[in-house]
Write an enzyme that holds these catalytic residues in place. Structure first.
Site, mmCIF file in Angstrom:
data_model
loop_
_atom_site.group_PDB
_atom_site.id
_atom_site.type_symbol
_atom_site.label_atom_id
_atom_site.label_comp_id
_atom_site.label_asym_id
_atom_site.label_seq_id
_atom_site.Cartn_x
_atom_site.Cartn_y
_atom_site.Cartn_z
ATOM 1 N N ASP A 159 -40.945 -30.686 9.011
ATOM 2 C CA ASP A 159 -41.445 -30.863 10.369
ATOM 3 C C ASP A 159 -42.948 -31.154 10.364
ATOM 4 O O ASP A 159 -43.433 -31.870 9.496
ATOM 5 C CB ASP A 159 -41.100 -29.633 11.222
ATOM 6 C CG ASP A 159 -41.811 -28.373 10.753
ATOM 7 O OD1 ASP A 159 -42.119 -28.243 9.548
ATOM 8 O OD2 ASP A 159 -42.066 -27.480 11.601
ATOM 9 N N GLU A 203 -39.448 -27.267 3.078
ATOM 10 C CA GLU A 203 -38.569 -26.789 4.150
ATOM 11 C C GLU A 203 -37.094 -26.744 3.768
ATOM 12 O O GLU A 203 -36.359 -25.852 4.222
ATOM 13 C CB GLU A 203 -38.765 -27.661 5.398
ATOM 14 C CG GLU A 203 -40.050 -27.384 6.162
ATOM 15 C CD GLU A 203 -41.285 -27.959 5.502
ATOM 16 O OE1 GLU A 203 -42.400 -27.591 5.909
ATOM 17 O OE2 GLU A 203 -41.128 -28.779 4.563
ATOM 18 N N GLY A 235 -46.566 -22.246 7.797
ATOM 19 C CA GLY A 235 -46.490 -21.387 8.964
ATOM 20 C C GLY A 235 -45.961 -20.019 8.563
ATOM 21 O O GLY A 235 -45.405 -19.847 7.487
#
Length: 489
Positions: free
Chosen positions: A181, A173, A99
């Site tokens: 996630d 992450e 992302g």
């Protein structure tokens, strides 16, 4: 030739509405300023393709892209003309590198309002991931190139996931002060042994065929073959009465037509003595116990070469864990323990809650700024800076739902598709399947290999997987019959 995104499907509208668990519909629509070319949609007979089109950003997912993809999938689920959905990334480097977390970290500096906007992005992303996980049409992800973070969410929940020689998988992450996630709470704990916990805590990268061996991908083919495969899949014509499982089986057999073999210069990485060490060390309930176990490795001396390899791996892993956010490490470990019992809808709702907590936590903004924004990159200053500063109460608080906050509403959310285990297994045989056959007794290694090969239609990689499991988990009795000797991780 496929039709480009600019040519509208007759049934398609930019606003999609579907009922979730509440009475009002969810509305997803494009917004002013969204890039019209960041996702390309093609139609090729019965195939519908989604091409992430930000190659200069390694196809990192942003809200503009998600707002386009969600309505398309919803409409294609209804269309009798859409047989198969395929997601890929533009360019040779990445499927999707994650992302756009840099934008989120900068947004978080605006305080609660900025954090709320960041959480809204995660809500949209998780709605998309859940939609993929429950899609009523065959969905295929071409994991060709870097597949990390948000890109994992777009791929690992697909029933068919194709790795290539260019695949680089990771969940990085904990390096940026976040948690694994995009459904990592569901996918990772369901990997074999303690591989999921290991990948979650360390962000270890798996390249090429090793993403296939580890169960992250269901198939492996050379990247040069993907265009021909897409063309062949477009020729498939399903009967109206065929259910999703039957259609996926047909696709699985079609992919086998393009078998290009496995690379001989890439041995199975998470195997043998290393796999045993991973299961030994990462089975523990606390980070401190994992660290203590790593410090004792190798506990079972093997050959000199294997002993040296395990010792080197353990020291490297200890160094890796020391660099990670202490809060992220504790949360990720607890996530692996809890997520094994979460259903697919609860997974994304829980992760949405957790993402909101992290947007207000200093480590996310600091980790992203240090690793991705500052030039040159710096070492993050975590807060708290040590594991001692993160208590069990702190972690339980991270998982405690906020009062008065509505659960994330999801598309395709119904009891019929709210599963506890992935409903389709199209990859390599799992260890429990091999174990069951061995425990039936009375079989040699050759008999087990032949029977499972037949069951999996001689699928590429099956023999290698069985042989590794038998060597690591079994011994032979006086008659040459297999005995399962491995302990549960």
């Amino acid at each position: 030739m496929p039709l480009k995104a600019k040519i509208k499907d007759p049934a398609f509208s930019t606003q999609a509405t579907r009922m979730a668990s509440h009475n009002e519909p969810i509305a997803i629509k494009e917004q002013p300023g969204d890039d019209p070319e960041d996702v390309l949609f093609n139609s090729y007979y019965g195939v519908r393709t989604i091409e992430l089109n930000r190659p200069n950003k390694l196809n990192s997912l942003n809200a503009s892209m998600a707002r386009k993809i969600v309505p398309r999938i919803l409409e294609w689920q209804k269309s009798d003309l859409a047989n198969i959905l395929i997601m890929s990334g533009a360019g040779p480097k990445a499927f999707c590198a994650g992302g756009d977390v840099a934008a989120l970290a900068q947004q978080n500096t605006d305080g609660p309002d900025g954090q709320a906007k960041s959480l809204a992005y995660f809500g949209l992303e998780y709605q998309l991931d859940h939609l993929i996980a429950t899609c009523s049409k065959p969905y295929i992800s071409y994991m060709d190139g870097i597949t990390m973070g948000g890109g994992v969410g777009l791929s690992v929940h697909a029933p068919i996931r194709i790795a290539t020689e260019r695949t680089v998988f990771a969940m990085p992450e904990t390096t940026i002060g976040f948690f694994p996630d995009v459904g990592g709470s569901f996918f990772l704990p369901r990997l074999e042994g303690k591989l999921g916990t290991y990948l979650a805590l360390t962000s270890e990268r798996l390249k090429g065929v090793n993403a296939f061996y580890a169960g992250i991908a269901t198939h492996y083919i050379d990247s040069s073959i993907l265009p021909n495969l897409t063309g062949r899949l477009a020729e498939l014509d399903f009967k109206d009465y065929e259910d999703l499982a039957t259609r996926l089986a047909t696709i699985d057999a079609t992919i086998a037509e393009f078998d290009s073999g496995l690379p001989h210069n890439e041995p199975m990485l998470l195997a043998g003595e290393l796999r045993k060490a991973i299961d030994r060390c990462f089975r523990h309930q606390t980070i401190e116990e994992i660290i203590a176990a790593l410090q004792k490795e190798p506990v079972v001396p093997a050959t000199n070469e294997a002993t040296d390899m395990i010792q080197t791996w353990a020291q490297k892993t200890l160094s890796t864990l020391s660099e990670r956010s202490p809060t992220s490490l504790r949360v990720a470990l607890r996530q692996m323990q809890l997520g094994r019992d979460w259903r697919i809808a609860e997974t994304f709702q829980r992760e949405h809650e957790l993402a909101g907590k992290f947007m207000a936590h200093p480590d996310f903004t600091e980790g992203v700024s240090a690793r991705l924004i500052r030039k040159p990159a710096t070492t993050p200053t975590w807060n708290p800076s040590s594991l001692d500063g993160v208590s069990a109460d702190d972690i339980e608080g991270m998982f405690r739902p906020r009062e008065g906050v509505q659960k994330l509403r999801l598309f395709n959310h119904s009891p019929a598709n709210d599963y506890l285990e992935y409903p389709y297994r199209l990859g390599l045989p799992r260890e429990d399947e091999i174990e069951d056959m061995v425990r039936q007794g009375g079989k040699t290694a050759g008999q087990v290999i032949r029977q499972i090969l037949r069951k999996h239609n001689q699928k590429v990689g099956v023999r290698q997987k069985i042989e590794e499991v038998l060597q690591r988990c079994c011994s032979e009795d006086d008659q040459g019959l297999l005995v399962w000797t491995a302990r549960e991780a």
